[in-house]
Design a protein around this motif. Structure first.
Motif, PDB file in Angstrom:
ATOM      1  N   ARG A 229     -22.111 -55.509 -32.438  1.00 47.63           N
ATOM      2  CA  ARG A 229     -21.726 -53.764 -33.200  1.00 47.63           C
ATOM      3  C   ARG A 229     -22.829 -53.637 -34.268  1.00 47.63           C
ATOM      4  O   ARG A 229     -23.765 -53.277 -34.542  1.00 47.63           O
ATOM      5  CB  ARG A 229     -20.769 -53.037 -33.237  1.00 47.63           C
ATOM      6  CG  ARG A 229     -19.543 -53.237 -31.879  1.00 47.63           C
ATOM      7  CD  ARG A 229     -18.627 -52.808 -32.203  1.00 47.63           C
ATOM      8  NE  ARG A 229     -17.938 -52.387 -31.798  1.00 47.63           N
ATOM      9  CZ  ARG A 229     -16.443 -51.236 -31.135  1.00 47.63           C
ATOM     10  NH1 ARG A 229     -16.491 -50.894 -31.516  1.00 47.63           N
ATOM     11  NH2 ARG A 229     -14.898 -52.187 -30.311  1.00 47.63           N
ATOM     12  N   ALA A 230     -23.003 -55.277 -35.411  1.00 48.98           N
ATOM     13  CA  ALA A 230     -23.402 -54.795 -36.403  1.00 48.98           C
ATOM     14  C   ALA A 230     -24.748 -55.343 -36.295  1.00 48.98           C
ATOM     15  O   ALA A 230     -25.514 -54.662 -37.000  1.00 48.98           O
ATOM     16  CB  ALA A 230     -22.408 -56.001 -37.174  1.00 48.98           C
ATOM     17  N   THR A 231     -25.038 -55.898 -34.690  1.00 50.77           N
ATOM     18  CA  THR A 231     -26.735 -56.894 -34.997  1.00 50.77           C
ATOM     19  C   THR A 231     -27.341 -55.750 -34.071  1.00 50.77           C
ATOM     20  O   THR A 231     -28.203 -55.961 -33.478  1.00 50.77           O
ATOM     21  CB  THR A 231     -26.490 -57.929 -34.494  1.00 50.77           C
ATOM     22  OG1 THR A 231     -25.902 -59.052 -33.314  1.00 50.77           O
ATOM     23  CG2 THR A 231     -26.731 -59.034 -35.656  1.00 50.77           C
ATOM     24  N   GLY A 232     -26.957 -55.631 -33.170  1.00 44.59           N
ATOM     25  CA  GLY A 232     -27.050 -54.493 -31.725  1.00 44.59           C
ATOM     26  C   GLY A 232     -27.556 -55.603 -30.708  1.00 44.59           C
ATOM     27  O   GLY A 232     -27.878 -55.520 -29.689  1.00 44.59           O
ATOM     28  N   LYS A 233     -27.318 -56.565 -30.760  1.00 43.80           N
ATOM     29  CA  LYS A 233     -27.427 -57.902 -30.198  1.00 43.80           C
ATOM     30  C   LYS A 233     -25.939 -58.490 -28.930  1.00 43.80           C
ATOM     31  O   LYS A 233     -24.683 -57.992 -29.381  1.00 43.80           O
ATOM     32  CB  LYS A 233     -28.215 -59.351 -30.776  1.00 43.80           C
ATOM     33  CG  LYS A 233     -29.453 -59.085 -31.427  1.00 43.80           C
ATOM     34  CD  LYS A 233     -29.564 -60.937 -32.646  1.00 43.80           C
ATOM     35  CE  LYS A 233     -29.450 -62.277 -31.867  1.00 43.80           C
ATOM     36  NZ  LYS A 233     -29.706 -62.801 -32.578  1.00 43.80           N
ATOM     37  N   VAL A 234     -26.333 -59.470 -27.457  1.00 38.47           N
ATOM     38  CA  VAL A 234     -25.857 -59.612 -27.401  1.00 38.47           C
ATOM     39  C   VAL A 234     -24.793 -60.370 -27.908  1.00 38.47           C
ATOM     40  O   VAL A 234     -24.656 -61.564 -28.262  1.00 38.47           O
ATOM     41  CB  VAL A 234     -25.804 -60.189 -25.668  1.00 38.47           C
ATOM     42  CG1 VAL A 234     -24.485 -60.740 -24.649  1.00 38.47           C
ATOM     43  CG2 VAL A 234     -26.084 -59.089 -24.888  1.00 38.47           C
TER      44      VAL A 234
ATOM     45  N   SER B  70     -17.649 -50.455 -24.803  1.00 41.63           N
ATOM     46  CA  SER B  70     -19.139 -50.251 -24.476  1.00 41.63           C
ATOM     47  C   SER B  70     -20.199 -51.115 -25.001  1.00 41.63           C
ATOM     48  O   SER B  70     -20.923 -51.127 -25.490  1.00 41.63           O
ATOM     49  CB  SER B  70     -19.824 -48.665 -24.376  1.00 41.63           C
ATOM     50  OG  SER B  70     -19.009 -48.411 -23.426  1.00 41.63           O
ATOM     51  N   VAL B  71     -19.445 -52.518 -25.493  1.00 40.85           N
ATOM     52  CA  VAL B  71     -19.866 -53.593 -26.594  1.00 40.85           C
ATOM     53  C   VAL B  71     -20.507 -54.524 -25.677  1.00 40.85           C
ATOM     54  O   VAL B  71     -19.823 -54.817 -24.980  1.00 40.85           O
ATOM     55  CB  VAL B  71     -18.950 -54.479 -27.215  1.00 40.85           C
ATOM     56  CG1 VAL B  71     -19.803 -55.082 -27.713  1.00 40.85           C
ATOM     57  CG2 VAL B  71     -18.332 -52.954 -28.387  1.00 40.85           C
ATOM     58  N   PRO B  72     -22.337 -54.867 -26.087  1.00 35.64           N
ATOM     59  CA  PRO B  72     -23.087 -55.535 -24.656  1.00 35.64           C
ATOM     60  C   PRO B  72     -22.180 -57.242 -25.376  1.00 35.64           C
ATOM     61  O   PRO B  72     -21.819 -57.577 -26.572  1.00 35.64           O
ATOM     62  CB  PRO B  72     -23.924 -55.594 -25.503  1.00 35.64           C
ATOM     63  CG  PRO B  72     -24.469 -55.066 -26.967  1.00 35.64           C
ATOM     64  CD  PRO B  72     -22.755 -54.263 -26.700  1.00 35.64           C
ATOM     65  N   MET B  73     -21.628 -58.160 -24.105  1.00 39.11           N
ATOM     66  CA  MET B  73     -20.840 -59.440 -24.777  1.00 39.11           C
ATOM     67  C   MET B  73     -21.512 -60.185 -23.531  1.00 39.11           C
ATOM     68  O   MET B  73     -20.525 -59.356 -22.439  1.00 39.11           O
ATOM     69  CB  MET B  73     -19.076 -59.052 -24.873  1.00 39.11           C
ATOM     70  CG  MET B  73     -18.577 -59.656 -25.890  1.00 39.11           C
ATOM     71  SD  MET B  73     -16.520 -59.711 -25.180  1.00 39.11           S
ATOM     72  CE  MET B  73     -16.679 -59.100 -26.985  1.00 39.11           C
ATOM     73  N   VAL B  74     -20.755 -60.866 -23.958  1.00 43.33           N
ATOM     74  CA  VAL B  74     -21.066 -62.550 -22.511  1.00 43.33           C
ATOM     75  C   VAL B  74     -19.493 -63.632 -23.331  1.00 43.33           C
ATOM     76  O   VAL B  74     -20.075 -64.006 -24.046  1.00 43.33           O
ATOM     77  CB  VAL B  74     -22.335 -63.089 -21.914  1.00 43.33           C
ATOM     78  CG1 VAL B  74     -22.273 -63.886 -21.180  1.00 43.33           C
ATOM     79  CG2 VAL B  74     -23.256 -62.283 -22.058  1.00 43.33           C
TER      80      VAL B  74
ATOM     81  N   ALA C 225     -25.294 -56.927 -19.221  1.00 39.21           N
ATOM     82  CA  ALA C 225     -23.918 -56.713 -20.514  1.00 39.21           C
ATOM     83  C   ALA C 225     -25.288 -56.016 -21.454  1.00 39.21           C
ATOM     84  O   ALA C 225     -24.445 -55.194 -21.941  1.00 39.21           O
ATOM     85  CB  ALA C 225     -23.666 -58.294 -21.332  1.00 39.21           C
ATOM     86  N   SER C 226     -26.008 -56.337 -21.676  1.00 42.43           N
ATOM     87  CA  SER C 226     -26.809 -55.415 -22.510  1.00 42.43           C
ATOM     88  C   SER C 226     -27.849 -53.809 -22.088  1.00 42.43           C
ATOM     89  O   SER C 226     -28.432 -53.251 -22.899  1.00 42.43           O
ATOM     90  CB  SER C 226     -28.473 -56.221 -23.696  1.00 42.43           C
ATOM     91  OG  SER C 226     -28.852 -56.895 -22.240  1.00 42.43           O
TER      92      SER C 226
ATOM     93  N   PRO D  52     -19.328 -55.814 -21.796  1.00 37.91           N
ATOM     94  CA  PRO D  52     -18.955 -57.366 -21.646  1.00 37.91           C
ATOM     95  C   PRO D  52     -19.204 -57.645 -19.821  1.00 37.91           C
ATOM     96  O   PRO D  52     -18.611 -56.950 -18.908  1.00 37.91           O
ATOM     97  CB  PRO D  52     -17.135 -57.283 -21.746  1.00 37.91           C
ATOM     98  CG  PRO D  52     -16.959 -55.789 -21.652  1.00 37.91           C
ATOM     99  CD  PRO D  52     -17.880 -55.019 -22.256  1.00 37.91           C
ATOM    100  N   VAL D  53     -19.507 -59.064 -19.873  1.00 38.71           N
ATOM    101  CA  VAL D  53     -19.055 -59.300 -18.982  1.00 38.71           C
ATOM    102  C   VAL D  53     -19.064 -60.913 -19.003  1.00 38.71           C
ATOM    103  O   VAL D  53     -19.341 -61.624 -19.853  1.00 38.71           O
ATOM    104  CB  VAL D  53     -21.000 -59.673 -17.852  1.00 38.71           C
ATOM    105  CG1 VAL D  53     -21.404 -60.093 -16.785  1.00 38.71           C
ATOM    106  CG2 VAL D  53     -22.184 -58.501 -18.376  1.00 38.71           C
TER     107      VAL D  53
END
Lengths: 163, 583
Positions: free
Chosen positions: B62-67, B92-96, B148-149, B155-156
């Motif tokens: 959430r802080a960086t926009g990266k996964v 809806s947070v991008p996460m692996v 994910a992104s 999350p995946v």
């Protein structure tokens, strides 16, 4: 209201669980579900009957489409599709009732696929109503066992639902 | 390319996906993977509980926009991730998430530390994988990061059996080909035109903004649109910071603990333009009487959100950035109107407020001081009263600087999320606004912060109770405080911090608040600030559950008697415990 949808999915392990899980989690009601191969071995086709209003149907289609393993979701309108179910029914049959049962089988264009002294197995295909009707008529003889598939369905004419 | 082990291939994939830090905790089946991590230059942050790893990956994302990436071993390690994965899914947070699994030939045999984690996480992941062959590693990792992104992020999970990480494999880097996944980011032009027309025709519009604007990085476009047509903007908890709250057009947050003026504006509006928001029950109140006079435009990247909770007049399926670009081209500038006057009058008449006190620290005062001293800090929150006060009394201006568990409402989220955020953006001050209940749910991560030298700050609003539930008991259960009283001594947060090697500071009087905050920010070590706050303070205003937004209540302010009453309960509870010990 009942709706029939065809779902083309990747033929991978766990896909059925994903679909069944989605239905239970979102409180969608499945009336019937059948799965089988398509002409392409990479994909399977599910025919799912759900009940609910248009909003529910729209959500079912959208939520199914979100699953990564789902390739295509398509509603099959009742009037523009053909649909079939198959049932095999073991009924009690002795020499007194056998001919009457055979008459019913003939009227329904069903088949007798096994006979013994005390029972027969009848195979019937048709839409849901037809299968219901023969089951109803056979009840009087005593249904010992029944196995019934879910519905499979296909749009009439040139339109196709494929991956 | 050269041959390598599955574990090495995993690390190579992470490197190629741009991962610089992973959060995790090893275990038996992960030995080969951790051996590869040992030899890699990707930074690994060892957590003290896997839930912390998931929330750190989430906060980082959430802080960086990266996964964000988290790792846990099979069985209990994997199940400990579950809350964190569900949290990321709801928001809806991008996460692996990478989990270890027993050897493929043992799967299904109830082997030691075996859990069906792909089965368990089926309803809380965007997608998940159980790898069965090392040759699938690169394809699956590429797909996982892509899924994910993109579109609506989420999350995946990848479940990695031990033997798959040991087997040798020829490394390749295939393109992603997913025939069943095509995120619809480009909105339909016709729908954009219709939405623009509606905006032009509306005399009382409200733009209602959710996390979708943040993930699409569309806050600048939002600002341009709102100011071009003078439309007031309200945000959800997830959308906080997408529109600067010190701007005259900002209505702050809407919903259960939103501002009166945002809720009034929604109910009076003739057009609601929802962007990347999902009409959650905490936002809409009683759904049948939500915005009764308004046409609704709903812009969302996830088609399934459109029409899920409310009837929509103009659906727009697409990414918030693209949609806002489209709208900006179609609308012409609009002058200020009576509607602006009206919403601004409401803002003046019904501000967020509390009664300051000379002797007792009010929790809202702590938040105001944080905002005054560290206006550019990243604020993470736990869940409950602390979260609502942080949302209400900090003036938010940057969407990536407010990090809170919205959908799932996970107590214990804020502190590990702060650690993750600080790893992603070390140049920012990161402050977790916590309660004495929620901080304890993941306070073991103090060890992680200290050992890895991650100087996050925790502001515990210590009111001696599980405040939000206690508030509901006071209002709706005739003050029967069932299981919500924690008391004043459980535990001593200053000593707790010191036990971990962090700094502990305490403020018991309003005059001590500012010095404590300044001291905390001045040190480059992790700090726990223990603010002893007035126990009976309630989050206000409030739309009772199931009520219409316009039925928003201003809760009584003068709670001195109630505070004394609670302090008495705390004291008596202590006596009772001690008495029983003696007995």
């Amino acid at each position: 209201m009942k709706h029939t949808i065809a779902v083309i999915v990747e033929n991978k392990s766990g896909v059925l669980t994903r679909i069944a899980g989605l239905f239970s989690r979102r409180s969608f009601n499945i009336d019937s579900l059948s799965v089988g191969a398509t002409d392409n071995p990479d994909y399977s086709r599910m025919t799912i009957t759900v009940h609910g209003d248009r909003d529910v149907l729209e959500q079912v289609i959208k939520q199914l489409s979100k699953l990564i393993n789902v390739i295509r979701v398509s509603e099959l309108g009742a009037s523009e599709s053909v649909e079939r179910e198959l049932a095999i029914i073991k009924v009690s049959a002795d020499k007194d009732s056998r001919s009457e049962i055979m008459q019913i089988v003939n009227i329904f264009r069903a088949k007798i696929i096994d006979v013994s002294h005390r029972s027969m197995i009848i195979e019937v295909t048709g839409d849901e109503e037809k299968v219901d009707a023969i089951v109803q008529l056979l009840r009087q003889f005593g249904i010992k066992e029944m196995a019934r598939t879910g519905k499979v369905s296909m749009v009439r004419g040139a339109r196709v639902v494929k991956a | 390319m050269s041959k390598m082990t599955g574990a090495q291939a995993v690390l190579e994939c992470l490197k190629r996906e741009g991962v610089d830090v992973v959060f995790g905790l090893p275990g038996g089946v992960l030995l080969p993977l951790y051996d590869a991590i040992y030899q890699s230059d990707i930074r690994h942050i060892l957590v003290r509980h896997e839930q912390g790893a998931a929330h750190m990956a989430d906060g980082y994302a959430r802080a960086t926009g990266k996964v964000g990436v988290c790792i846990a071993t099979s069985g209990p390690g994997a199940t400990n991730l579950v809350t964190g994965i569900a949290n990321a899914y709801m928001d809806s947070v991008p996460m692996v998430a990478i989990t270890g699994q027993v050897n493929t030939w043992l799967i299904g045999k109830d082997a030691f530390q075996e859990a069906d984690i792909t089965g368990i996480t089926l309803p809380i992941t965007k997608h998940n994988y159980l790898l069965r062959s090392a040759t699938d590693i690169t394809r699956v990792f590429r797909e996982a990061f892509y899924i994910a992104s993109t579109g609506r992020p989420g999350p995946v999970l990848i479940d990695l059996p031990r033997d798959v990480t040991v087997d040798e494999v020829e490394f390749s880097w295939p393109e992603v080909e997913l025939s069943g996944y095509h995120p619809s980011v480009k909105p339909h032009e016709m729908q954009i035109k219709k939405a623009a027309r509606a905006l032009m025709d509306s005399s009382r519009p409200v733009i209602y903004v959710g996390g979708g604007v943040r993930y699409a990085g569309a806050h600048r476009e939002l600002f341009e649109l709102a100011t071009k047509i003078n439309a007031p903007v309200t945000t959800t908890l997830m959308g906080i910071g997408c529109f600067p709250e010190d701007h005259p057009l900002s209505l702050g947050m809407l919903g259960m603990h939103g501002t009166k003026y945002a809720n009034y504006a929604i109910q009076e509006s003739d057009l609601i333009v929802a962007i990347g928001a999902r009409f959650d029950d905490r936002v809409t109140g009683k759904i049948s009487s939500f915005a009764p006079r308004a046409k609704i435009v709903h812009i969302d990247v996830d088609p399934a959100e459109v029409g899920k909770n409310v009837r929509v007049d103009i659906p727009v399926v697409g990414d918030a950035k693209n949609a806002l670009h489209g709208l900006l081209k179609e609308v012409s500038p609009k002058a200020r109107s009576e509607w602006n006057e009206k919403t601004e009058t409401w803002k003046k008449d019904y501000p967020l407020r509390y009664i300051p006190d000379m002797n007792v620290i009010k929790p809202q005062f702590v938040i105001e001081k944080l905002c005054e001293i560290a206006p550019d800090a990243i604020i993470t929150t736990e869940v409950g009263q602390n979260q609502m006060w942080a949302a209400q009394f900090f003036v938010h201006k940057d969407p990536s600087k407010f990090i809170s568990s919205g959908g799932l409402g996970t107590m214990g989220y804020g502190f590990p999320a702060a650690i993750g955020a600080k790893m992603g953006r070390p140049e920012c001050d990161v402050i977790d606004v916590a309660g004495d209940g929620s901080f304890l749910m993941n306070s073991q991560e103090l060890a992680t912060a200290v050992v890895n030298d991650i100087p996050v700050k925790v502001a515990v609003l210590n009111n001696g109770c599980l405040g939000m539930v206690r508030q509901w008991q006071e209002l709706f259960f005739e003050k029967r405080y069932s299981a919500t009283i924690l008391g004043r001594t459980s535990p001593d947060f200053v000593k707790l911090a010191e036990a971990y090697g962090a700094v502990g500071l305490r403020a018991t009087k309003p005059s001590e608040v500012e010095p404590v905050i300044r001291a905390a920010l001045a040190t480059d070590r992790p700090v726990v600030m223990d603010f002893i706050v007035s126990p009976a303070e309630k989050v206000s205003p409030m739309v009772p559950a199931g009520a219409t937004l316009s039925e928003i209540l201003e809760l009584e302010w003068c709670d001195v008697a109630q505070s004394c009453h609670l302090e008495k309960i705390y004291a008596e509870g202590r006596k009772e415990v001690l008495g029983q010990e003696e007995f």
